[in-house]
Design an enzyme around this catalytic site. Structure first.
Site, PDB file in Angstrom:
ATOM      1  N   SER A 125     -17.869 -24.383 -20.363  1.00  0.00           N
ATOM      2  CA  SER A 125     -17.861 -25.029 -21.677  1.00  0.00           C
ATOM      3  C   SER A 125     -18.081 -26.521 -21.499  1.00  0.00           C
ATOM      4  O   SER A 125     -17.730 -27.088 -20.453  1.00  0.00           O
ATOM      5  CB  SER A 125     -16.499 -24.795 -22.324  1.00  0.00           C
ATOM      6  N   SER A 126     -18.606 -27.173 -22.536  1.00  0.00           N
ATOM      7  CA  SER A 126     -18.839 -28.621 -22.440  1.00  0.00           C
ATOM      8  C   SER A 126     -17.540 -29.419 -22.398  1.00  0.00           C
ATOM      9  O   SER A 126     -17.557 -30.605 -22.075  1.00  0.00           O
ATOM     10  CB  SER A 126     -19.705 -29.096 -23.608  1.00  0.00           C
ATOM     11  N   CYS A 127     -16.396 -28.779 -22.696  1.00  0.00           N
ATOM     12  CA  CYS A 127     -15.134 -29.529 -22.659  1.00  0.00           C
ATOM     13  C   CYS A 127     -14.639 -29.760 -21.234  1.00  0.00           C
ATOM     14  O   CYS A 127     -13.603 -30.392 -21.047  1.00  0.00           O
ATOM     15  CB  CYS A 127     -14.071 -28.856 -23.503  1.00  0.00           C
TER      16      CYS A 127
ATOM     17  N   TYR B  79      -7.563 -25.369 -21.413  1.00  0.00           N
ATOM     18  CA  TYR B  79      -8.786 -24.559 -21.390  1.00  0.00           C
ATOM     19  C   TYR B  79      -9.809 -25.176 -20.431  1.00  0.00           C
ATOM     20  O   TYR B  79     -10.438 -24.474 -19.638  1.00  0.00           O
ATOM     21  CB  TYR B  79      -9.345 -24.492 -22.815  1.00  0.00           C
TER      22      TYR B  79
ATOM     23  N   HIS C 137     -13.702 -22.264 -34.598  1.00  0.00           N
ATOM     24  CA  HIS C 137     -14.393 -23.534 -34.376  1.00  0.00           C
ATOM     25  C   HIS C 137     -14.884 -24.074 -35.716  1.00  0.00           C
ATOM     26  O   HIS C 137     -14.880 -23.379 -36.728  1.00  0.00           O
ATOM     27  CB  HIS C 137     -15.577 -23.336 -33.430  1.00  0.00           C
TER      28      HIS C 137
ATOM     29  N   LYS D 174     -11.623 -23.632 -17.077  1.00  0.00           N
ATOM     30  CA  LYS D 174     -13.079 -23.516 -16.930  1.00  0.00           C
ATOM     31  C   LYS D 174     -13.573 -24.282 -15.691  1.00  0.00           C
ATOM     32  O   LYS D 174     -14.502 -23.829 -15.012  1.00  0.00           O
ATOM     33  CB  LYS D 174     -13.782 -24.022 -18.198  1.00  0.00           C
TER      34      LYS D 174
ATOM     35  N   ARG E 212     -20.894 -33.475 -32.530  1.00  0.00           N
ATOM     36  CA  ARG E 212     -20.959 -32.226 -31.767  1.00  0.00           C
ATOM     37  C   ARG E 212     -22.388 -31.719 -31.753  1.00  0.00           C
ATOM     38  O   ARG E 212     -23.173 -31.970 -32.672  1.00  0.00           O
ATOM     39  CB  ARG E 212     -20.063 -31.140 -32.413  1.00  0.00           C
TER      40      ARG E 212
END
Ligand code: GFB
Length: 308
Positions: free
Chosen positions: A108-110, A137, A180, A141, A210
């Protein structure tokens, strides 16, 4: 990846896994194996091992994950780190033990630092503090990426990782607390239109930016990587274009045809100010996203109306 070879799509009931199954079927792959979470709890190591022993998949798409929007991530912090760590460790280790030919792990981009320079290059991983709302999270990841890298380095496993930006599409979660932003706003504007409500509440300031990728584009990118990419370094997957949350709300409002007002609830968190993917690596490999945001939202809204 040959069309008859056995492919395990972990998480096939989710938005990403179901898009992968659709794409693989469309490409002519006939030997896809799946298990629902009721049939196989991926947090249970013994169950995962006996599944791999029995099925011996040649390829694995690791699309199973506990996911959610900013509120879910911030609230169920233990579940987000525990479930994701257990699932990915069990699947990746079993893929090593049972000699899976190739595995693709989805992140994920987070994973990137909260205040990383934009656009986010793959090299920025672990260069700074993470965003607090989704740190558990993100840590899980990042661990998934590192598992793939470590099994490749120590055991020569062909395990690769892809980092998608924020996703939307069929089989998304429309629960207002846990979703989301994009599906949440579709539902909020649709219900406000139906009930002729005077306003729709937007969480936060509306200023964060985003990037949104349709999950069918992601599935195409994952199949492309499974066929053609065999390197240790993970790859960003996105559109390379972002939008403020306020502008996203305006776009969804117009698509839905809602005529009331938008008000901000600034007691709710904004999260990361911006997370725009640098997609130059994927472009250099020969892949780019095809579905633009407006058309993508129109198609998911049509589907939403027919099922709700
Ligand atoms: O999509 P979202 O929940 O997650 O929120 P993140 C994006 C932005 O939209 C935030 C705002 O600034 C929210 O405050 N927002 C406005 C809303 N109205 C709403 C609403 O009604 N619902 C929601 N959910 N947001 C998640 C991470 O971060 O993104 C995960 O927590 C994961 O770890 C995922 O990486 C892709 O983009 O902030």
């Amino acid at each position: 990846m040959q069309q008859h070879q056995k492919i395990y799509v972990a998480g096939h009931r989710g938005m990403v896994g179901s898009a992968l199954v659709r794409k693989l079927q469309a490409l002519g792959y006939t030997n896809i194996v799946t298990r629902s979470s009721a049939e196989l709890d991926l947090r249970n190591q013994a169950a995962v091992q006996s599944f791999f022993k029995e099925e011996q998949p040649a390829f694995v798409f690791m699309a199973a994950a506990k996911v959610g929007g900013i509120h879910a991530n911030n609230t169920f912090r233990a579940d987000f780190i525990y479930d994701n760590l257990m699932m990915e460790a069990n699947v990746i280790h079993a893929a090593y033990q049972y000699q899976v030919e190739k595995l693709l792990f989805l992140g994920s981009s987070c994973i990137y630092p909260k205040l990383a320079p934009q656009p986010l290059k793959e090299a920025y991983l672990l260069d700074g503090q993470l965003e607090a709302t989704n740190e558990p999270y993100a840590i899980a990841k990042i661990a998934g990426i590192k598992l793939c890298e470590a099994y490749r380095a120590q055991y020569a496993c062909n395990f690769i990782s892809a980092m998608p930006t924020n996703l939307y599409g069929p089989n998304d979660n429309y629960d207002l607390q846990n979703a989301h932003v994009l599906p949440a706003l579709i539902r909020k504007f649709h219900e406000a239109k139906m009930q002729q409500a005077p306003e729709v509440v937007l969480w936060g300031t509306g200023k964060p930016m985003r990037e949104f990728l349709h999950v069918d584009d992601l599935a195409a990118a994952c199949c492309f990587l499974m066929q053609d990419y065999n390197e240790a370094e993970f790859v960003n997957i996105g559109t390379g274009v972002d939008i403020t949350i306020a502008a996203l709300a305006q776009l969804i409002k117009e698509i839905v045809g809602y005529e009331g007002n938008i008000v901000n609830d600034t007691t709710k968190p904004d999260g990361t100010p911006r997370k725009l993917m640098d997609v130059s690596k994927m472009k250099a490999l020969g892949w780019s996203a095809q579905i633009d945001l407006e058309n993508g939202i129109r198609s998911v809204y049509e589907a939403y109306k027919s099922t709700h």
